[in-house]
Design a protein around this motif. Structure first.
Motif, PDB file in Angstrom:
ATOM      1  N   ARG A   8     -74.256 -59.591 -68.876  1.00 40.64           N
ATOM      2  CA  ARG A   8     -73.966 -58.177 -68.637  1.00 40.64           C
ATOM      3  C   ARG A   8     -75.412 -57.577 -68.648  1.00 40.64           C
ATOM      4  NH1 ARG A   8     -69.401 -56.460 -72.188  1.00 40.64           N
ATOM      5  NH2 ARG A   8     -70.138 -54.177 -71.595  1.00 40.64           N
ATOM      6  N   LEU A  28     -67.764 -45.800 -72.723  1.00 41.19           N
ATOM      7  CA  LEU A  28     -68.094 -46.011 -74.021  1.00 41.19           C
ATOM      8  C   LEU A  28     -68.096 -47.469 -74.552  1.00 41.19           C
ATOM      9  CD1 LEU A  28     -64.822 -45.132 -76.404  1.00 41.19           C
ATOM     10  CD2 LEU A  28     -64.940 -46.459 -74.149  1.00 41.19           C
ATOM     11  N   ALA A  30     -70.000 -51.216 -75.206  1.00 42.25           N
ATOM     12  CA  ALA A  30     -70.913 -51.792 -74.782  1.00 42.25           C
ATOM     13  C   ALA A  30     -71.644 -51.572 -73.226  1.00 42.25           C
ATOM     14  CB  ALA A  30     -70.482 -53.347 -74.711  1.00 42.25           C
ATOM     15  N   PRO A  31     -70.889 -51.156 -72.578  1.00 40.47           N
ATOM     16  CA  PRO A  31     -71.511 -50.461 -71.213  1.00 40.47           C
ATOM     17  C   PRO A  31     -72.664 -49.403 -71.507  1.00 40.47           C
ATOM     18  CG  PRO A  31     -69.356 -50.782 -70.961  1.00 40.47           C
ATOM     19  CD  PRO A  31     -69.484 -50.839 -72.422  1.00 40.47           C
ATOM     20  N   MET A  51     -62.356 -42.260 -74.052  1.00 42.30           N
ATOM     21  CA  MET A  51     -61.971 -43.538 -73.315  1.00 42.30           C
ATOM     22  C   MET A  51     -60.946 -43.412 -72.365  1.00 42.30           C
ATOM     23  SD  MET A  51     -60.747 -47.067 -75.393  1.00 42.30           S
ATOM     24  CE  MET A  51     -60.327 -48.638 -74.392  1.00 42.30           C
ATOM     25  N   GLY A  75     -66.325 -50.739 -68.947  1.00 39.34           N
ATOM     26  CA  GLY A  75     -65.530 -51.856 -69.216  1.00 39.34           C
ATOM     27  C   GLY A  75     -64.213 -51.945 -68.922  1.00 39.34           C
ATOM     28  N   ASP A  76     -63.765 -53.029 -68.766  1.00 36.85           N
ATOM     29  CA  ASP A  76     -62.427 -53.266 -68.169  1.00 36.85           C
ATOM     30  C   ASP A  76     -61.452 -52.465 -69.402  1.00 36.85           C
ATOM     31  OD1 ASP A  76     -63.461 -55.642 -69.894  1.00 36.85           O
ATOM     32  OD2 ASP A  76     -61.437 -56.227 -69.960  1.00 36.85           O
ATOM     33  N   GLY A  77     -61.525 -52.574 -70.691  1.00 35.43           N
ATOM     34  CA  GLY A  77     -60.679 -51.874 -71.388  1.00 35.43           C
ATOM     35  C   GLY A  77     -60.627 -50.380 -71.034  1.00 35.43           C
ATOM     36  N   GLU A  78     -61.771 -49.770 -70.902  1.00 37.36           N
ATOM     37  CA  GLU A  78     -62.000 -48.285 -70.709  1.00 37.36           C
ATOM     38  C   GLU A  78     -61.351 -47.979 -69.199  1.00 37.36           C
ATOM     39  OE1 GLU A  78     -63.575 -44.387 -69.812  1.00 37.36           O
ATOM     40  OE2 GLU A  78     -63.556 -46.183 -68.425  1.00 37.36           O
ATOM     41  N   ASN A 104     -65.304 -58.278 -69.061  1.00 37.97           N
ATOM     42  CA  ASN A 104     -65.363 -59.417 -70.169  1.00 37.97           C
ATOM     43  C   ASN A 104     -64.015 -59.953 -70.634  1.00 37.97           C
ATOM     44  OD1 ASN A 104     -64.779 -57.309 -71.631  1.00 37.97           O
ATOM     45  ND2 ASN A 104     -66.592 -57.586 -73.464  1.00 37.97           N
ATOM     46  N   ARG A 106     -62.307 -58.348 -72.406  1.00 43.11           N
ATOM     47  CA  ARG A 106     -61.927 -57.976 -73.885  1.00 43.11           C
ATOM     48  C   ARG A 106     -62.100 -56.617 -74.124  1.00 43.11           C
ATOM     49  NH1 ARG A 106     -61.034 -62.710 -73.221  1.00 43.11           N
ATOM     50  NH2 ARG A 106     -61.746 -64.545 -74.265  1.00 43.11           N
ATOM     51  N   TYR A 107     -61.572 -56.053 -75.451  1.00 43.84           N
ATOM     52  CA  TYR A 107     -61.794 -54.898 -75.875  1.00 43.84           C
ATOM     53  C   TYR A 107     -63.137 -55.213 -76.986  1.00 43.84           C
ATOM     54  CZ  TYR A 107     -57.382 -52.902 -74.103  1.00 43.84           C
ATOM     55  OH  TYR A 107     -56.497 -52.695 -73.315  1.00 43.84           O
ATOM     56  N   GLY A 108     -64.232 -55.130 -76.453  1.00 42.64           N
ATOM     57  CA  GLY A 108     -65.504 -55.755 -77.285  1.00 42.64           C
ATOM     58  C   GLY A 108     -65.592 -55.100 -78.363  1.00 42.64           C
ATOM     59  N   GLU A 109     -65.764 -53.640 -78.537  1.00 45.25           N
ATOM     60  CA  GLU A 109     -66.186 -52.899 -79.701  1.00 45.25           C
ATOM     61  C   GLU A 109     -65.164 -53.009 -81.010  1.00 45.25           C
ATOM     62  OE1 GLU A 109     -69.093 -52.195 -78.409  1.00 45.25           O
ATOM     63  OE2 GLU A 109     -68.917 -50.844 -80.090  1.00 45.25           O
ATOM     64  N   THR A 110     -63.733 -53.464 -80.323  1.00 43.01           N
ATOM     65  CA  THR A 110     -62.785 -53.286 -81.587  1.00 43.01           C
ATOM     66  C   THR A 110     -62.420 -54.875 -82.045  1.00 43.01           C
ATOM     67  OG1 THR A 110     -61.142 -53.165 -79.674  1.00 43.01           O
ATOM     68  CG2 THR A 110     -61.998 -51.086 -81.105  1.00 43.01           C
TER      69      THR A 110
HETATM   70  C1  LIG Z   1     -58.345 -43.511 -76.948  1.00 46.81           C
HETATM   71  C2  LIG Z   1     -58.962 -44.228 -77.519  1.00 46.81           C
HETATM   72  N1  LIG Z   1     -58.629 -45.629 -77.846  1.00 46.81           N
HETATM   73  C3  LIG Z   1     -59.269 -46.760 -78.503  1.00 46.81           C
HETATM   74  C4  LIG Z   1     -60.520 -46.500 -78.802  1.00 46.81           C
HETATM   75  C5  LIG Z   1     -61.331 -47.599 -79.561  1.00 46.81           C
HETATM   76  N2  LIG Z   1     -62.097 -48.392 -78.669  1.00 46.81           N
HETATM   77  C6  LIG Z   1     -63.645 -47.914 -78.636  1.00 46.81           C
HETATM   78  S1  LIG Z   1     -64.334 -48.928 -77.512  1.00 46.81           S
HETATM   79  C7  LIG Z   1     -62.811 -49.906 -77.421  1.00 46.81           C
HETATM   80  C8  LIG Z   1     -62.897 -51.017 -76.425  1.00 46.81           C
HETATM   81  C9  LIG Z   1     -63.682 -50.936 -74.930  1.00 46.81           C
HETATM   82  O1  LIG Z   1     -63.640 -52.036 -74.315  1.00 46.81           O
HETATM   83  P1  LIG Z   1     -64.066 -52.131 -72.849  1.00 46.81           P
HETATM   84  O2  LIG Z   1     -63.879 -50.968 -72.104  1.00 46.81           O
HETATM   85  O3  LIG Z   1     -63.395 -53.522 -72.224  1.00 46.81           O
HETATM   86  O4  LIG Z   1     -65.568 -52.406 -73.157  1.00 46.81           O
HETATM   87  P2  LIG Z   1     -66.277 -53.637 -73.896  1.00 46.81           P
HETATM   88  O5  LIG Z   1     -66.996 -53.364 -75.042  1.00 46.81           O
HETATM   89  O6  LIG Z   1     -65.234 -54.834 -74.140  1.00 46.81           O
HETATM   90  O7  LIG Z   1     -67.300 -54.107 -72.791  1.00 46.81           O
HETATM   91  C10 LIG Z   1     -61.668 -49.395 -78.055  1.00 46.81           C
HETATM   92  C11 LIG Z   1     -60.587 -49.962 -77.854  1.00 46.81           C
HETATM   93  C12 LIG Z   1     -61.190 -45.318 -78.654  1.00 46.81           C
HETATM   94  N3  LIG Z   1     -62.521 -45.034 -78.790  1.00 46.81           N
HETATM   95  N4  LIG Z   1     -60.458 -44.186 -77.773  1.00 46.81           N
END
Ligand SMILES: Cc1ncc(C[n+]2csc(CCOP(=O)(O)OP(=O)(O)O)c2C)c(N)n1
Length: 193
Positions: A8, A28, A30-31, A51, A75-78, A104, A106-110
């Motif tokens: 990445r 928010l 890792a990106p 997020m 990120g994919d989670g975002e 990735n 994954r939810y990397g940060e958590t």
């Molecule tokens: C509303 C909300 N839910 C949960 C979180 C906690 N949180 C912060 S970063 C993150 C994961 C981000 O995952 P992704 O976007 O896939 O990025 P990655 O770090 O995996 O590249 C989470 C769950 C948050 N900040 N706000």
């Protein structure tokens, strides 16, 4: 692990090198660290929260600044949290907006919990169905130049779901103060007011 090959930090570094006047919104976690690792920049707006909002901020910028290119790196989670934003972008169809999802799975940060993309959710197919002009999954280094040319010259909206390794990398943090980041971005874009 995802089986992906792409690093990445290298992908983001290649996309932001010589970025010129490109406006960047970083999702928010890792990106945002990846964008900062490529060089802290006043025309990057890294999110520390909100997020699910990165694409909507990017859409607002793209509509307000039709003469500028806008890139959302998230990120994919975002992205999954703000999936409806793809429908709104598809309805508005800004020609100057590109979205790069660093997937990735994954939810990397958590703690690296699996996201839906690990179970097969095809974000590029969602974007395509929403009306994006281009929507692709990227798996190989040789394809990164296509992403780059799309960002800087392509007819948007463009969407690239870039499958990246699920590495936990060193944190390279942007400034923490959101007000400072907003004013810095605004001044770099519009000049002192
Ligand atoms: C509303 C909300 N839910 C949960 C979180 C906690 N949180 C912060 S970063 C993150 C994961 C981000 O995952 P992704 O976007 O896939 O990025 P990655 O770090 O995996 O590249 C989470 C769950 C948050 N900040 N706000």
């Amino acid at each position: 692990m995802t089986g992906a090959e792409l690093d990445r930090r290298k992908v983001v570094g290649a996309l932001l090198e010589g970025r010129g006047e490109l406006l960047v919104v970083a999702g928010l976690g890792a990106p945002a660290w990846d964008c900062t690792a490529a060089g802290d920049h006043p025309l990057t707006f890294p999110l520390w929260g909100a997020m699910g909002s990165a694409c909507m901020i990017g859409l607002g910028l793209a509509l307000a600044q039709p003469g500028r290119r806008v890139l959302v790196v998230t990120g994919d989670g975002e992205m999954l949290m703000g999936l409806g934003s793809l429908a709104t972008i598809g309805a508005q169809r800004p020609g100057n907006l590109a979205v790069v999802v660093l997937d990735n799975e994954r939810y990397g940060e958590t703690g690296m919990q699996k996201t839906h993309t690990a179970y097969g959710t095809d974000l590029a197919a969602v974007a395509r169905a929403c009306g994006f002009a281009t929507a692709r999954i990227i798996r190989r280094n040789a394809e990164v130049s296509d992403v780059r040319s799309g960002i800087y010259r392509g007819k948007g909206p463009l969407f690239f779901q870039v499958k990246v390794k699920a590495d936990a990398l060193t944190l390279v943090l942007p400034p923490r103060d959101g007000t400072h980041l907003k004013h810095r971005f605004r001044e770099a874009l519009l000049g002192a007011q």
